[in-house]
Design an enzyme around this catalytic site. Structure first.
Site, PDB file in Angstrom:
ATOM      1  N   LYS A 136       0.832  -1.209   0.000  1.00 20.31           N
ATOM      2  CA  LYS A 136       0.000   0.000   0.000  1.00 20.31           C
ATOM      3  C   LYS A 136       0.866   1.258   0.000  1.00 20.31           C
ATOM      4  O   LYS A 136       1.580   1.530   0.956  1.00 20.31           O
ATOM      5  CB  LYS A 136      -0.908   0.044   1.229  1.00 20.31           C
ATOM      6  CG  LYS A 136      -1.943   1.164   1.073  1.00 20.31           C
ATOM      7  CD  LYS A 136      -2.621   1.553   2.351  1.00 20.31           C
ATOM      8  CE  LYS A 136      -1.912   2.634   3.105  1.00 20.31           C
ATOM      9  NZ  LYS A 136      -1.894   3.961   2.445  1.00 20.31           N
ATOM     10  N   GLU A 183      10.519   0.882  10.070  1.00 20.25           N
ATOM     11  CA  GLU A 183      11.489   1.960   9.842  1.00 20.25           C
ATOM     12  C   GLU A 183      10.738   3.247  10.099  1.00 20.25           C
ATOM     13  O   GLU A 183       9.848   3.619   9.336  1.00 20.25           O
ATOM     14  CB  GLU A 183      12.032   1.872   8.412  1.00 20.25           C
ATOM     15  CG  GLU A 183      13.368   2.586   8.262  1.00 20.25           C
ATOM     16  CD  GLU A 183      13.202   3.954   7.660  1.00 20.25           C
ATOM     17  OE1 GLU A 183      13.148   4.940   8.437  1.00 20.25           O
ATOM     18  OE2 GLU A 183      13.117   4.043   6.429  1.00 20.25           O
ATOM     19  N   CYS A 219      13.640  10.645   6.429  1.00 19.29           N
ATOM     20  CA  CYS A 219      13.581  10.114   7.786  1.00 19.29           C
ATOM     21  C   CYS A 219      14.929  10.238   8.482  1.00 19.29           C
ATOM     22  O   CYS A 219      14.995  10.397   9.697  1.00 19.29           O
ATOM     23  CB  CYS A 219      13.101   8.676   7.775  1.00 19.29           C
ATOM     24  SG  CYS A 219      13.915   7.672   6.539  1.00 19.29           S
ATOM     25  N   GLU A 245      10.598  14.983  15.835  1.00 20.88           N
ATOM     26  CA  GLU A 245      10.788  14.973  14.380  1.00 20.88           C
ATOM     27  C   GLU A 245       9.858  16.004  13.748  1.00 20.88           C
ATOM     28  O   GLU A 245       8.660  16.010  14.003  1.00 20.88           O
ATOM     29  CB  GLU A 245      10.463  13.587  13.827  1.00 20.88           C
ATOM     30  CG  GLU A 245      10.645  13.508  12.335  1.00 20.88           C
ATOM     31  CD  GLU A 245      10.412  12.110  11.775  1.00 20.88           C
ATOM     32  OE1 GLU A 245       9.361  11.513  12.063  1.00 20.88           O
ATOM     33  OE2 GLU A 245      11.284  11.619  11.038  1.00 20.88           O
TER      34      GLU A 245
HETATM   35  P1  NAI Z   1       1.901   7.831   8.557  1.00 26.65           P
HETATM   36  O1  NAI Z   1       2.773   6.987   9.391  1.00 26.65           O
HETATM   37  O2  NAI Z   1       0.496   8.067   8.986  1.00 26.65           O
HETATM   38  O3  NAI Z   1       1.827   7.215   7.073  1.00 26.65           O
HETATM   39  C1  NAI Z   1       2.683   6.238   6.542  1.00 26.65           C
HETATM   40  C2  NAI Z   1       1.876   5.132   5.881  1.00 26.65           C
HETATM   41  O4  NAI Z   1       1.137   4.420   6.869  1.00 26.65           O
HETATM   42  C3  NAI Z   1       0.845   5.614   4.864  1.00 26.65           C
HETATM   43  O5  NAI Z   1       0.802   4.698   3.794  1.00 26.65           O
HETATM   44  C4  NAI Z   1      -0.447   5.566   5.663  1.00 26.65           C
HETATM   45  O6  NAI Z   1      -1.591   5.418   4.861  1.00 26.65           O
HETATM   46  C5  NAI Z   1      -0.235   4.333   6.513  1.00 26.65           C
HETATM   47  N1  NAI Z   1      -1.031   4.260   7.737  1.00 26.65           N
HETATM   48  C6  NAI Z   1      -1.564   5.283   8.462  1.00 26.65           C
HETATM   49  N2  NAI Z   1      -2.211   4.806   9.550  1.00 26.65           N
HETATM   50  C7  NAI Z   1      -2.085   3.461   9.522  1.00 26.65           C
HETATM   51  C8  NAI Z   1      -2.509   2.392  10.383  1.00 26.65           C
HETATM   52  N3  NAI Z   1      -3.199   2.624  11.497  1.00 26.65           N
HETATM   53  N4  NAI Z   1      -2.186   1.122  10.054  1.00 26.65           N
HETATM   54  C9  NAI Z   1      -1.473   0.867   8.951  1.00 26.65           C
HETATM   55  N5  NAI Z   1      -1.048   1.826   8.084  1.00 26.65           N
HETATM   56  C10 NAI Z   1      -1.335   3.109   8.373  1.00 26.65           C
HETATM   57  O7  NAI Z   1       2.640   9.215   8.338  1.00 26.65           O
HETATM   58  P2  NAI Z   1       1.973  10.654   8.028  1.00 26.65           P
HETATM   59  O8  NAI Z   1       0.756  10.867   8.875  1.00 26.65           O
HETATM   60  O9  NAI Z   1       1.803  10.779   6.584  1.00 26.65           O
HETATM   61  O10 NAI Z   1       3.123  11.614   8.550  1.00 26.65           O
HETATM   62  C11 NAI Z   1       3.155  12.024   9.907  1.00 26.65           C
HETATM   63  C12 NAI Z   1       4.560  12.167  10.412  1.00 26.65           C
HETATM   64  O11 NAI Z   1       5.239  10.935  10.328  1.00 26.65           O
HETATM   65  C13 NAI Z   1       5.439  13.120   9.626  1.00 26.65           C
HETATM   66  O12 NAI Z   1       5.271  14.422  10.043  1.00 26.65           O
HETATM   67  C14 NAI Z   1       6.815  12.589   9.906  1.00 26.65           C
HETATM   68  O13 NAI Z   1       7.293  13.118  11.113  1.00 26.65           O
HETATM   69  C15 NAI Z   1       6.597  11.108  10.070  1.00 26.65           C
HETATM   70  N6  NAI Z   1       6.952  10.336   8.865  1.00 26.65           N
HETATM   71  C16 NAI Z   1       8.107   9.624   8.883  1.00 26.65           C
HETATM   72  C17 NAI Z   1       8.498   8.915   7.769  1.00 26.65           C
HETATM   73  C18 NAI Z   1       9.750   8.134   7.738  1.00 26.65           C
HETATM   74  O14 NAI Z   1      10.193   7.758   6.673  1.00 26.65           O
HETATM   75  N7  NAI Z   1      10.355   7.848   8.853  1.00 26.65           N
HETATM   76  C19 NAI Z   1       7.710   8.943   6.544  1.00 26.65           C
HETATM   77  C20 NAI Z   1       6.480   9.676   6.637  1.00 26.65           C
HETATM   78  C21 NAI Z   1       6.146  10.355   7.769  1.00 26.65           C
END
Ligand code: NAI
Ligand code: MG
Length: 489
Positions: free
Chosen positions: A194, A268, A302, A399
């Site tokens: 996804k 990650e 990240c 972050e």
């Molecule tokens: P997120 O963690 O919500 O999204 C990442 C993925 O997880 C997306 O595909 C989303 O649809 C999915 N997801 C969301 N809720 C889920 C659940 N309960 N179960 C399974 N999958 C789920 O990240 P978001 O809200 O887009 O960004 C928020 C913060 O996260 C950012 O401000 C940043 O600090 C951090 N972030 C860190 C990343 C990294 O590579 N370490 C990448 C993206 C965001």
């Protein structure tokens, strides 16, 4: 769009002419369905969501909103493909498919780069020169491992796990898909992936490539949707492994959901990586490394070097050079080849960054932003520096995931190790010094998964990547990355 600021170096006003990457070769569909069992199928709810270009807020395409029923269909297809075809195929044959996917990605590299820039807001320079070539290289690299697993794990019996559920974020959409899919396929697993809701396009083009490659139906399934679609994957009983990259909050939810099940998990998550400059460092290169570490790709990395530690005796010089470099950064249309800083991925993310900038000011840190014109349409954030930051301040601990850098000074090696490790995260770190012994000393004492010396944000498929502490566990890339997708006995 008034995207460029004047460069006033040496008092002369000058500017680059616009150099826009053409989009004419990119033929996008208006509407994308789910890619399940080798076919494009409509979402069972009939619902679609829009993906927008964060650089101008225009809708690019409509994307199928997968639900539990769709995830179930995808898992069934993946299970069948696993049992009937993929797990019993001779590994050298599997390798040919993975290799073919890599070649087809190379052929469509320009298209992938432009689609990535349109959908994610990242600069064309980055998607063209980093994301797409690296994504191809991960497929090439893991194609090579497929028939050599007994050399990766000598004297062990190596078995695949089954069906892998993979959930990826929006900062490196295609690259994260490659990090997830390539090792899973090489080790004989099948996949339900996804992409993030704001950046689904390149994963869907990858699905077209996979279709064209002739990969047996059901080996890779792409189910688009929001967080609930991801949760349906995490909680599906017939999935053997979850690989997640994204926020620490969602990582924690996933780990809780999997407690007590036999599903294997790699996470990650976030980071707050320290970039450390010693007084004997090559200062100009270090300044370039700082800029690359936090301002390019809008800080949507990240492992971004978001906490800068400068040795006291050179702090003034580094800050002065850094400000002057920031003054010359180009912010604006990500499709322009001159642009250094593109668009923030979404309105929500821009609001998050603004919230942290406000906190930084309230906490009493001194802020610096170059005077650049911010386009009125789209989501943009000027590169931002905070000086005189306390170690305990929110902006140095949490972050931000945007082009925001905190600066602190240090005197001794022990002090900077203590400060750098004083973080709930541990994804990466950078060390800038002329002394080899100091690099070895720090790299063994810093609690971070990746440590760069005299460089920053360099990636290679042969090198493992992953975190300590709240940055997650498990490694992706390299031989270590195979480990996450096999059962050894
Ligand atoms: P997120 O963690 O919500 O999204 C990442 C993925 O997880 C997306 O595909 C989303 O649809 C999915 N997801 C969301 N809720 C889920 C659940 N309960 N179960 C399974 N999958 C789920 O990240 P978001 O809200 O887009 O960004 C928020 C913060 O996260 C950012 O401000 C940043 O600090 C951090 N972030 C860190 C990343 C990294 O590579 N370490 C990448 C993206 C965001
Ligand atoms: Mg988008």
């Amino acid at each position: 769009m008034a995207t460029k600021k004047k460069n006033t170096e040496q008092g002369i006003d000058w500017n680059y002419s616009p150099s826009l990457e053409s989009t004419s070769h990119l033929k996008l569909k208006k509407k994308y369905d789910l890619f399940i069992d080798g076919e494009w199928v409509k979402p069972s709810s009939g619902k679609y969501f829009k993906t927008v270009n964060p650089a101008n807020e225009e809708v690019i395409a409509e994307i199928a909103y997968g639900n539990q029923e769709d995830v179930d269909k995808a898992v069934k297809a993946a299970r069948k493909a696993y049992t009937d075809v993929w797990s019993i195929m001779p590994p050298a044959e599997r390798a040919k498919y993975i290799f073919r996917i890599a070649r087809l990605m190379q052929e469509r590299a320009r298209e992938l780069a432009v689609a990535e820039t349109l959908d994610a807001g990242k600069t064309i320079r980055e998607s063209r020169d980093i994301d797409v070539p690296l994504a191809c290289n991960y497929f090439f690299y893991y194609a090579g491992w497929a028939d050599k697993l007994e050399y990766a794990f000598p004297n062990r019996k190596v078995e695949s796990l089954g069906v892998a559920g993979q959930i990826i974020p929006w900062n490196f959409p295609l690259l994260m898909a490659a990090w997830k899919i390539a090792p899973a396929l090489a080790t004989g697993n099948t996949v339900v992936l996804k992409p993030a809701e704001t950046t689904p396009l390149t994963a869907l083009i990858l699905a077209e490539i996979i279709e064209e490659s002739g990969l047996p139906a059901g080996v890779v399934n792409i189910v688009t949707g929001h967080g609930d679609t991801g949760a349906a994957i995490v909680n599906h009983p017939d999935i053997d492994k979850i690989a997640f990259t994204g926020s620490t909050n969602v990582g924690k939810i996933i780990q809780k959901a999997l407690a007590g099940t036999s599903k294997k998990l790699t996470l990650e998550l976030g980071g707050k990586s320290a970039n450390i400059i010693f007084d004997d460092a090559p200062i100009d290169q270090a300044v370039e490394g700082i800029v690359n570490g936090i301002f390019f790709n809008q800080g949507h990395v990240c492992c971004a070097g978001s906490r800068l530690y400068v040795q006291e005796s050179v702090a003034e010089l580094v800050i002065q050079k850094l400000k002057s470099r920031m003054d010359s950064l180009y912010l604006g249309n990500p499709l322009d080849k001159n642009t250094d800083i593109g668009a923030i991925n979404s309105k929500e993310q821009l609001e998050t960054i603004h919230k942290y900038i406000k906190i930084g000011k309230q906490e009493g840190a001194e802020m610096y932003q170059p005077k650049c014109s911010i386009p009125t349409k789209g989501f943009y954030c000027a590169p931002t520096l905070f000086i005189n930051v306390a170690q305990s301040s929110v902006i140095a601990q949490e972050e931000i995931f945007g082009p925001v850098l905190t600066i602190q000074t240090f005197r001794t090696v022990d002090e900077v190790i203590q400060k750098a490790n004083n973080s709930p995260f541990g994804l990466a770190a950078g060390v800038w010094t002329d002394k080899g012994s100091r690099i070895f000393n720090l790299s063994s004492k810093l609690r971070a998964g990746v440590i760069w010396a005299n460089t920053y944000n360099k990636f290679d498929p042969t090198s493992p990547f992953g975190g300590y502490k709240e940055s997650g566990f498990g490694r992706e890339g390299g031989l270590h990355g195979l480990n996450s997708y096999v059962k050894l006995s």
